[in-house]
Design an enzyme around this catalytic site. Structure first.
Site, PDB file in Angstrom:
ATOM      1  N   VAL A   1       0.847  -1.186   0.000  1.00  0.00           N
ATOM      2  CA  VAL A   1       0.000   0.000   0.000  1.00  0.00           C
ATOM      3  C   VAL A   1       0.885   1.239   0.000  1.00  0.00           C
ATOM      4  CG1 VAL A   1      -1.870  -1.193   1.192  1.00  0.00           C
ATOM      5  CG2 VAL A   1      -0.162   0.028   2.531  1.00  0.00           C
ATOM      6  N   CYS A   2       0.263   2.404  -0.257  1.00  0.00           N
ATOM      7  CA  CYS A   2       1.008   3.661  -0.253  1.00  0.00           C
ATOM      8  C   CYS A   2       1.736   3.811   1.083  1.00  0.00           C
ATOM      9  CB  CYS A   2       0.064   4.847  -0.434  1.00  0.00           C
ATOM     10  SG  CYS A   2      -0.768   4.906  -2.032  1.00  0.00           S
ATOM     11  N   PRO A   3       2.997   4.231   1.060  1.00  0.00           N
ATOM     12  CA  PRO A   3       3.748   4.813  -0.058  1.00  0.00           C
ATOM     13  C   PRO A   3       4.742   3.854  -0.716  1.00  0.00           C
ATOM     14  CG  PRO A   3       4.857   5.334   1.967  1.00  0.00           C
ATOM     15  CD  PRO A   3       3.686   4.453   2.347  1.00  0.00           C
TER      16      PRO A   3
ATOM     17  N   PHE B   1       2.134   5.200   7.552  1.00  0.00           N
ATOM     18  CA  PHE B   1       3.576   5.035   7.395  1.00  0.00           C
ATOM     19  C   PHE B   1       4.283   6.309   7.844  1.00  0.00           C
ATOM     20  CE2 PHE B   1       1.881   1.916   4.553  1.00  0.00           C
ATOM     21  CZ  PHE B   1       2.831   0.907   4.457  1.00  0.00           C
TER      22      PHE B   1
END
Length: 339
Positions: free
Chosen positions: A157-159, A331
């Site tokens: 998932v992002c990032p 994150f």
């Protein structure tokens, strides 16, 4: 409790149904049998669908992904995640229904309704025969160009996809192509296109069924964004830049070292803390919200929040944080090279 004091609770339940000696392929045909899953107003995307799931008088905007033997339904703000998987065991078709939600009542209601619908109507639908159409993945594989450099970031998932894209784009020469295999909606639709532009690359998206092939053609060396670099070095003008998609993509290329990762079920101002200059990226497991923030210790330098297609920045974003609920990931990133 999470590291930031956020209580993380996941209520997961599952049911297994046996439908006999039938083919499960018709159950993956959402064009015909979307009502089996309480789905309405489906719209096809480059990959998957958006739509509305109606349950007990309530409506939820969802993202739906279909693979060769699995169907996934994700509420856009992370209120629930459901997967319906199909496998054959000893000749009989086994259907496993999983539902995950921080709301136990919603979880139980969705699981019971899906189980009842598939148990009552699944065998009848499957007995009607096969769905006669070419798989989207086969069509896409015939249309997309052959690419030598292929990187699989499915499940990330992002990032993470953005960081990997940046690293690989820096390695290849102008005229060469990079292909990313991606299954995270926010990366496909929001951040990867901005990263491609930042690195002077054209891109094209190919629907492969349960993921996409994101192909980038590097046209030349990326432009040097001196104004972005100066803003970071001098901690000046960052608030004004937080509404600029190119600046956000630039942040993903500079802050390339993950120092912490957490699961959350809500956003709050308390997550906006770091050790030194830190970028914080948070996204729901669906498509509902995505946050990018730049902080230095407890000082918030700038925030961008996309919630159901509406972007807010800085003070407005901070005021809306506490209203964002749903399962997601956060994150905390630092630059490899000190600024």
């Amino acid at each position: 409790m999470g590291l930031l004091g956020l209580k993380v609770i996941y209520h997961v339940e599952s049911e297994v149904i046996s439908l006999g000696e039938v083919s499960y392929k018709p159950l993956l045909d959402l064009e015909k049998y979307r009502r089996l899953y309480m789905l309405h107003d489906l719209k096809r995307l480059n990959w998957g669908y958006t739509g509305v799931l109606r349950l007990a008088g309530l409506s939820f905007k969802v993202f739906v992904r279909v693979s060769s033997d699995k169907l996934e339904i994700v509420e856009e703000n992370g209120r629930f995640y459901s997967s319906i998987s199909f496998r054959r065991g000893k000749g009989n078709l086994q259907v496993r229904i999983n539902v995950e939600s921080p709301n136990s009542v919603l979880k139980e209601s969705l699981l019971n309704t899906l189980t009842r619908n598939i148990r009552e109507y699944g065998s009848l639908i499957c007995s009607k025969g096969r769905v006669e159409s070419f798989p989207l993945s086969l069509i896409a594989s015939m249309l997309k160009p052959e690419v030598k450099k292929v990187v699989d970031v499915r499940g990330e998932v992002c990032p993470v996809p953005e960081m990997i894209a940046k690293r690989e784009l820096m390695k290849i020469k102008p005229g060469e192509m990079l292909e990313l295999l991606v299954d995270h909606p926010a990366a496909v639709e929001v951040t990867l296109p901005e990263v491609a532009k930042l690195f002077n690359s054209k891109y094209e998206i190919f629907n492969m069924g349960d993921y996409v092939s994101f192909v980038m053609l590097k046209l030349g060396d990326p432009s040097t964004h001196w104004q972005f670099a100066e803003a970071l070095e001098e901690r000046r003008g960052i608030e004004e830049l937080m509404g600029d998609g190119a600046f956000l993509a630039y942040l993903y290329t500079v802050f390339d070292r993950v120092v912490r990762r957490e699961k959350v079920e809500a956003l709050s101002p308390s997550i906006l803390r770091g050790e030194g200059l830190t970028m914080i990226a948070a996204a729901s497991i669906g498509r509902g919200w995505h946050l990018t923030a730049l902080v230095e210790d407890e000082n918030v330098l700038g925030v961008t929040l996309n919630d159901q297609g509406v972007r807010s920045v800085n003070r407005e974003a901070l005021n809306r944080l506490s209203s964002i609920k749903g399962l997601g990931h956060t994150f905390y990133l630092r630059p490899s090279i000190p600024l």
